[in-house]
Design an enzyme around this catalytic site. Structure first.
Site, mmCIF file in Angstrom:
data_model
loop_
_atom_site.group_PDB
_atom_site.id
_atom_site.type_symbol
_atom_site.label_atom_id
_atom_site.label_comp_id
_atom_site.label_asym_id
_atom_site.label_seq_id
_atom_site.Cartn_x
_atom_site.Cartn_y
_atom_site.Cartn_z
ATOM 1 N N ARG A 62 -7.858 -8.914 4.159
ATOM 2 C CA ARG A 62 -6.916 -7.808 4.353
ATOM 3 C C ARG A 62 -7.583 -6.615 5.039
ATOM 4 O O ARG A 62 -6.913 -5.837 5.728
ATOM 5 C CB ARG A 62 -6.283 -7.386 3.019
ATOM 6 C CG ARG A 62 -5.216 -6.313 3.235
ATOM 7 C CD ARG A 62 -4.269 -6.111 2.095
ATOM 8 N NE ARG A 62 -3.264 -5.119 2.466
ATOM 9 C CZ ARG A 62 -2.229 -4.806 1.726
ATOM 10 N NH1 ARG A 62 -2.020 -5.412 0.572
ATOM 11 N NH2 ARG A 62 -1.354 -3.895 2.150
ATOM 12 N N HIS A 68 0.583 8.298 14.127
ATOM 13 C CA HIS A 68 -0.323 7.318 13.519
ATOM 14 C C HIS A 68 -0.524 6.109 14.437
ATOM 15 O O HIS A 68 -1.659 5.677 14.666
ATOM 16 C CB HIS A 68 0.242 6.882 12.158
ATOM 17 C CG HIS A 68 -0.588 5.835 11.488
ATOM 18 N ND1 HIS A 68 -1.786 6.118 10.870
ATOM 19 C CD2 HIS A 68 -0.421 4.489 11.377
ATOM 20 C CE1 HIS A 68 -2.300 4.999 10.386
ATOM 21 N NE2 HIS A 68 -1.496 3.997 10.683
ATOM 22 N N LYS A 102 0.865 -1.185 0.000
ATOM 23 C CA LYS A 102 0.000 0.000 0.000
ATOM 24 C C LYS A 102 0.894 1.226 0.000
ATOM 25 O O LYS A 102 1.711 1.397 0.926
ATOM 26 C CB LYS A 102 -0.908 0.017 1.228
ATOM 27 C CG LYS A 102 -2.134 -0.853 1.084
ATOM 28 C CD LYS A 102 -3.107 -0.586 2.221
ATOM 29 C CE LYS A 102 -4.322 -1.481 2.123
ATOM 30 N NZ LYS A 102 -5.218 -1.337 3.295
ATOM 31 N N LYS A 148 1.236 -10.504 8.554
ATOM 32 C CA LYS A 148 0.854 -9.592 7.464
ATOM 33 C C LYS A 148 1.162 -10.222 6.109
ATOM 34 O O LYS A 148 0.364 -10.112 5.167
ATOM 35 C CB LYS A 148 1.550 -8.237 7.622
ATOM 36 C CG LYS A 148 1.100 -7.302 6.513
ATOM 37 C CD LYS A 148 1.087 -5.844 6.820
ATOM 38 C CE LYS A 148 0.443 -5.088 5.664
ATOM 39 N NZ LYS A 148 0.616 -3.649 5.741
ATOM 40 N N GLU A 200 -7.365 -6.377 -0.904
ATOM 41 C CA GLU A 200 -8.348 -6.081 0.142
ATOM 42 C C GLU A 200 -9.783 -6.387 -0.272
ATOM 43 O O GLU A 200 -10.692 -5.575 -0.074
ATOM 44 C CB GLU A 200 -8.214 -4.610 0.566
ATOM 45 C CG GLU A 200 -8.725 -4.358 1.965
ATOM 46 C CD GLU A 200 -8.374 -2.981 2.481
ATOM 47 O OE1 GLU A 200 -7.173 -2.721 2.684
ATOM 48 O OE2 GLU A 200 -9.286 -2.164 2.669
HETATM 49 P P1 NAD Z 1 7.404 8.429 10.278
HETATM 50 O O1 NAD Z 1 7.849 7.833 9.010
HETATM 51 O O2 NAD Z 1 6.957 9.851 10.249
HETATM 52 O O3 NAD Z 1 8.579 8.268 11.349
HETATM 53 C C1 NAD Z 1 8.388 8.781 12.638
HETATM 54 C C2 NAD Z 1 9.503 9.777 13.010
HETATM 55 O O4 NAD Z 1 10.697 9.061 13.259
HETATM 56 C C3 NAD Z 1 9.845 10.793 11.927
HETATM 57 O O5 NAD Z 1 10.170 12.006 12.558
HETATM 58 C C4 NAD Z 1 11.109 10.209 11.282
HETATM 59 O O6 NAD Z 1 11.917 11.209 10.711
HETATM 60 C C5 NAD Z 1 11.767 9.565 12.467
HETATM 61 N N1 NAD Z 1 12.614 8.407 12.180
HETATM 62 C C6 NAD Z 1 12.331 7.372 11.365
HETATM 63 N N2 NAD Z 1 13.256 6.413 11.485
HETATM 64 C C7 NAD Z 1 14.151 6.855 12.383
HETATM 65 C C8 NAD Z 1 15.332 6.298 12.956
HETATM 66 N N3 NAD Z 1 15.725 5.058 12.675
HETATM 67 N N4 NAD Z 1 16.018 7.062 13.837
HETATM 68 C C9 NAD Z 1 15.594 8.301 14.180
HETATM 69 N N5 NAD Z 1 14.474 8.863 13.710
HETATM 70 C C10 NAD Z 1 13.762 8.138 12.822
HETATM 71 O O7 NAD Z 1 6.195 7.595 10.934
HETATM 72 P P2 NAD Z 1 5.880 6.039 11.034
HETATM 73 O O8 NAD Z 1 5.230 5.881 12.347
HETATM 74 O O9 NAD Z 1 7.032 5.208 10.694
HETATM 75 O O10 NAD Z 1 4.812 5.823 9.872
HETATM 76 C C11 NAD Z 1 3.525 6.380 9.924
HETATM 77 C C12 NAD Z 1 2.930 6.346 8.525
HETATM 78 O O11 NAD Z 1 2.797 5.004 8.078
HETATM 79 C C13 NAD Z 1 1.548 6.963 8.415
HETATM 80 O O12 NAD Z 1 1.552 7.921 7.380
HETATM 81 C C14 NAD Z 1 0.646 5.808 8.055
HETATM 82 O O13 NAD Z 1 -0.433 6.194 7.247
HETATM 83 C C15 NAD Z 1 1.583 4.886 7.345
HETATM 84 N N6 NAD Z 1 1.175 3.474 7.350
HETATM 85 C C16 NAD Z 1 1.107 2.824 6.162
HETATM 86 C C17 NAD Z 1 0.774 1.486 6.118
HETATM 87 C C18 NAD Z 1 0.787 0.759 4.811
HETATM 88 O O14 NAD Z 1 0.320 -0.392 4.766
HETATM 89 N N7 NAD Z 1 1.307 1.348 3.755
HETATM 90 C C19 NAD Z 1 0.499 0.794 7.303
HETATM 91 C C20 NAD Z 1 0.574 1.480 8.507
HETATM 92 C C21 NAD Z 1 0.912 2.828 8.525
HETATM 93 N N1 GLY Z 2 -2.015 -1.375 6.919
HETATM 94 C C1 GLY Z 2 -3.163 -1.979 6.277
HETATM 95 C C2 GLY Z 2 -2.818 -2.820 5.109
HETATM 96 O O1 GLY Z 2 -1.666 -2.908 4.726
HETATM 97 O O2 GLY Z 2 -3.688 -3.394 4.503
#
Ligand code: NAD
Ligand code: GLY
Length: 365
Positions: A243, A267, A142, A229, A239
């Site tokens: 899913r 998130h 996704k 997953k 989906e």
């Molecule tokens: P993010 O990518 O914003 O990372 C969180 C923070 O940590 C940011 O400030 C980033 O710069 C920092 N960071 C990242 N890795 C680091 C590291 N190793 N060391 C220091 N700092 C680091 O947030 P997240 O929680 O990783 O991801 C949230 C996003 O994921 C949301 O936009 C959500 O919609 C998406 N998401 C997508 C799916 C999917 O299936 N595609 C599933 C769940 C969530």
């Molecule tokens: N995070 C939901 C999905 O990957 O389907």
């Protein structure tokens, strides 16, 4: 030794490599995934200074061009996507040039969408650096970005050719970000359909170790979540059925996240709160027979160091944001709620009744 989980999608199958020792196996894994020796490494301005040099050093034998984007949920939008594709195109790539995304879920989702759209699709590699990205967002294809109207409303299904999770990258992740990733872990543990498994119990028993970032407990739980997953995505890539279970907690979670303003509520934190509120609603609606489950989830979030109380937000703004969920057909939204641990039910909730999901939180409806 790295552990490899395969996402089985026929000729688009790919490995998810979980490497507790670092990046030493990356060059070999990338060589197996692509014949190309020139790649583009896209990262963001927090992760890049911490980890990009180590990735480039691990990729000996490869020519690596670098692109750096602004970090954070507030930058997961069309301007950053345009910056990304603009930079990639100006580097003179062709349809076989792999694009590597080094970062968390924000960067991975956005660069995945860039990889899906540049030249109608170039090979894509996920190098997740947050717990959330390792357990969830880097696996399953996704990709996308936010719009003012709602979260992730622009995007595409686009599978990577490789996911390489170097667990030591979590060493630099701020504690609150690591704990937020546990929100998606609790979601996966709640819905785990594996017969006889008790991932939720395992997470509960390991809660103190997970909260404190113990590497062994973390690696074990990442492996379990990725396996769950990968199996769900292999069975239902687009989906059409199971899913959708992975969206548990996300209707309320996305509503809270959007209403708070992108980047204000993490998130994973929002998903954790969404799980509690949606499960409370399922109990009230007679859909969940386990009346103790909401308190069990709330208590677990608390032990894991995640917020367990809903922040003060305008209820109407939250409900409006929930209405913009991409899983709506206009009249209702399909929401997965637990019938019990390990068994979700997909419920069609009329958009006019979404307010009920918030229960008594955020004042009366
Ligand atoms: P993010 O990518 O914003 O990372 C969180 C923070 O940590 C940011 O400030 C980033 O710069 C920092 N960071 C990242 N890795 C680091 C590291 N190793 N060391 C220091 N700092 C680091 O947030 P997240 O929680 O990783 O991801 C949230 C996003 O994921 C949301 O936009 C959500 O919609 C998406 N998401 C997508 C799916 C999917 O299936 N595609 C599933 C769940 C969530
Ligand atoms: N995070 C939901 C999905 O990957 O389907």
């Amino acid at each position: 030794m790295p552990v490899t989980v395969t996402v089985a999608l026929g000729d688009r199958s790919y490995p998810v490599v979980l490497d507790t020792s670092g990046l030493t196996g990356l060059a070999a894994a990338l060589s197996a995934a692509t014949p190309r020796r020139r790649v583009v490494l896209v990262t963001e301005d927090v992760v890049g200074p911490l980890w990009a040099d180590a990735v480039v050093a691990a990729l000996s034998g490869f020519v690596v061009d670098r692109v750096v984007l602004p970090s954070g949920e507030a930058n997961k939008g069309v301007e950053t996507w345009y910056r990304c594709v603009d930079a990639i195109l100006r580097l003179g790539v062709d349809r076989k040039t792999p694009i590597l995304a080094l970062g968390g879920g924000v960067l991975g989702d956005l660069v995945g969408f860039a990889a899906a759209t540049v030249l109608r699709g170039v090979p894509f590699v996920q190098l997740p650096t947050t717990l959330l990205a390792m357990v969830d967002s880097s696996v399953g294809g996704k990709t996308g970005m936010n719009h003012d109207v709602g979260k992730n409303l622009i995007g595409a299904f686009y599978q990577p050719v490789l996911v390489y999770a170097a667990l030591p990258t979590l060493d630099t992740l701020p504690v609150a970000e690591r704990r937020a990733g546990l929100g998606e872990v609790v979601k996966t543990a709640l819905l785990d359909p594996t017969p006889g498994a008790d991932l939720l119990g395992d997470v509960e028993r390991s809660a103190d170790a997970l909260r404190e970032g113990d590497p062994n407990a973390t690696a074990r739980i990442v492996g379990a979540c990725v396996a769950i997953k990968a199996a769900i995505v292999a069975a239902d890539e687009r989906e059409a059925g199971q899913r959708a279970w992975l969206n548990a907690g996300h209707t309320v979670g996305h509503g809270l996240e959007t209403a708070a303003g992108y980047g204000v509520l993490r998130h994973g934190d929002a998903v954790g709160l969404g799980l509690v509120l949606e499960t409370e609603w399922a109990v009230r609606a007679g859909l969940c027979a386990d009346a103790a489950l909401p308190e069990r989830l709330r208590g677990l979030l608390l032990r894991l160091g995640l917020p367990s109380e809903v922040p003060s937000l305008d209820r109407r703004v939250v409900v409006d944001a929930m209405r913009a969920d991409k899983k709506t057909d206009g009249a209702s939204i399909k929401i997965p709620v637990p019938a019990r641990v390990g068994q979700m039910t997909l419920v069609d909730v009329p958009v006019a009744h979404l307010d009920a999901l918030l229960g008594a939180s955020l004042g009366s409806g």
